[in-house]
Design a protein around this motif. Sequence first.
Motif, PDB file in Angstrom:
ATOM      1  N   TYR A   1       0.760  -1.112   0.173  1.00 21.51           N
ATOM      2  CA  TYR A   1      -0.020   0.091   0.107  1.00 21.51           C
ATOM      3  C   TYR A   1       0.890   1.158   0.102  1.00 21.51           C
ATOM      4  O   TYR A   1       0.561   2.147  -0.756  1.00 21.51           O
ATOM      5  CB  TYR A   1      -0.928   0.057   1.258  1.00 21.51           C
ATOM      6  CG  TYR A   1      -1.668   1.557   1.396  1.00 21.51           C
ATOM      7  CD1 TYR A   1      -2.439   1.709   0.602  1.00 21.51           C
ATOM      8  CD2 TYR A   1      -1.084   2.253   2.359  1.00 21.51           C
ATOM      9  CE1 TYR A   1      -3.490   2.937   0.780  1.00 21.51           C
ATOM     10  CE2 TYR A   1      -1.677   3.584   2.445  1.00 21.51           C
ATOM     11  CZ  TYR A   1      -2.884   3.665   1.936  1.00 21.51           C
ATOM     12  OH  TYR A   1      -3.665   4.815   1.934  1.00 21.51           O
ATOM     13  N   ALA A   2       1.922   1.157   0.721  1.00 23.52           N
ATOM     14  CA  ALA A   2       2.793   2.512   0.855  1.00 23.52           C
ATOM     15  C   ALA A   2       3.399   2.673  -0.512  1.00 23.52           C
ATOM     16  O   ALA A   2       3.644   3.895  -1.145  1.00 23.52           O
ATOM     17  CB  ALA A   2       3.888   2.335   1.887  1.00 23.52           C
ATOM     18  N   SER A   3       3.663   1.528  -1.073  1.00 20.54           N
ATOM     19  CA  SER A   3       4.343   1.812  -2.464  1.00 20.54           C
ATOM     20  C   SER A   3       3.316   2.355  -3.439  1.00 20.54           C
ATOM     21  O   SER A   3       3.668   3.129  -4.430  1.00 20.54           O
ATOM     22  CB  SER A   3       4.917   0.251  -3.073  1.00 20.54           C
ATOM     23  OG  SER A   3       5.306   0.687  -4.331  1.00 20.54           O
ATOM     24  N   ARG A   4       2.253   1.925  -3.519  1.00 22.06           N
ATOM     25  CA  ARG A   4       1.066   2.387  -4.366  1.00 22.06           C
ATOM     26  C   ARG A   4       0.584   3.905  -3.980  1.00 22.06           C
ATOM     27  O   ARG A   4       0.480   4.486  -4.890  1.00 22.06           O
ATOM     28  CB  ARG A   4      -0.248   1.514  -4.372  1.00 22.06           C
ATOM     29  CG  ARG A   4       0.207   0.185  -5.041  1.00 22.06           C
ATOM     30  CD  ARG A   4      -1.364  -0.760  -5.007  1.00 22.06           C
ATOM     31  NE  ARG A   4      -0.891  -1.802  -6.084  1.00 22.06           N
ATOM     32  CZ  ARG A   4      -1.930  -2.725  -5.948  1.00 22.06           C
ATOM     33  NH1 ARG A   4      -3.176  -2.517  -5.470  1.00 22.06           N
ATOM     34  NH2 ARG A   4      -1.682  -3.725  -6.887  1.00 22.06           N
ATOM     35  N   ARG A   5       0.856   4.059  -2.704  1.00 20.49           N
ATOM     36  CA  ARG A   5       0.501   5.374  -2.357  1.00 20.49           C
ATOM     37  C   ARG A   5       1.426   6.522  -2.538  1.00 20.49           C
ATOM     38  O   ARG A   5       1.001   7.606  -3.011  1.00 20.49           O
ATOM     39  CB  ARG A   5       0.109   5.527  -0.645  1.00 20.49           C
ATOM     40  CG  ARG A   5      -0.132   6.636  -0.175  1.00 20.49           C
ATOM     41  CD  ARG A   5      -1.437   7.302  -0.553  1.00 20.49           C
ATOM     42  NE  ARG A   5      -1.690   8.664   0.020  1.00 20.49           N
ATOM     43  CZ  ARG A   5      -1.390   9.766   0.043  1.00 20.49           C
ATOM     44  NH1 ARG A   5      -0.347   9.740  -1.106  1.00 20.49           N
ATOM     45  NH2 ARG A   5      -1.635  10.694   0.698  1.00 20.49           N
ATOM     46  N   PHE A   6       2.505   5.974  -2.426  1.00 20.52           N
ATOM     47  CA  PHE A   6       3.729   7.119  -2.594  1.00 20.52           C
ATOM     48  C   PHE A   6       4.367   7.213  -3.758  1.00 20.52           C
ATOM     49  O   PHE A   6       5.205   8.078  -4.084  1.00 20.52           O
ATOM     50  CB  PHE A   6       4.798   7.312  -1.234  1.00 20.52           C
ATOM     51  CG  PHE A   6       4.155   7.189  -0.091  1.00 20.52           C
ATOM     52  CD1 PHE A   6       3.665   8.465   0.320  1.00 20.52           C
ATOM     53  CD2 PHE A   6       4.011   6.338   1.029  1.00 20.52           C
ATOM     54  CE1 PHE A   6       3.211   8.940   1.470  1.00 20.52           C
ATOM     55  CE2 PHE A   6       3.162   6.503   2.104  1.00 20.52           C
ATOM     56  CZ  PHE A   6       2.880   7.900   2.488  1.00 20.52           C
TER      57      PHE A   6
END
Length: 269
Positions: free
Chosen positions: A257-262
């Motif tokens: 999720y962090a990768s997709r978010r940022f």
Amino acid sequence: MRLINRRPGPPAVAALAALPFVAVALIYASASAARRAENPQDRLLPAPAQILDTAGRLLFEPDRRTGDILFWIDTAVSLQRLGLGVGIAALTGLVIGLAIGLLPLARAGLASFVEVLSLIPPLAVLPILFLLLGLGETAKVALIAIGITPFLIRDMAGRTAEIPPEQIVKAQTLGASSLAIALRVALPQVMPRLIQSVRLALGPAWLFLIAAEAIASEAGLGYRIFLVRRFLAMDVILVYVAWITLLAFLIDRLLRYASRRFFPWAETA
């Protein structure tokens, strides 16, 4: 239509994803029932109902001696060790990987050394860590960091080396220093890869954590598993194994999720 071109819809995807889990559960339930039919006192494959009862007891009942719920204490201790070890490894891998990928002097001096380090089995140095650092938290965190840092360094160095040389040349033409190039050009491009690399390294990190806790510890998920194995408490062991698996899955989803978010432009998985 060829099978290679058939793509399932959302309901089919959900059903196919659940199918292996249902199959494993049915196989386990059948094997457990068969063993208990031969020996009602069998403890190797406890019944699913017994596992659920044990899970409820572990999650909600405090220990009679200390008054604490040991399950959550073990979880907190293990997650703290895992977080410190993976965090140190990620930071070290990022810094040294950037240096090797960008600086020819660092590449000449460190690339071969890191390659050799990556070939050393981390568990083989565990006794050395205990002798040098003692049996406390430092040795356990160090094992996790030592175990996955070489992989992260090599992956970060490889991704940094893939940056188009034109970008480096243009940045130098505009007057950027080596540090500015590392921070403004290379770092944004390697950060998505770092998250992916950490996701891949989580499996070995859990292995090193459990191994260290099993050998010398007074709390932790690995410690508890190896403590109760002498009593053949398979219901407790299975609950802990399922919980470790769930934690690993949740951490992986959080990193994804962090990768997709940022970094949505770099996320392909």
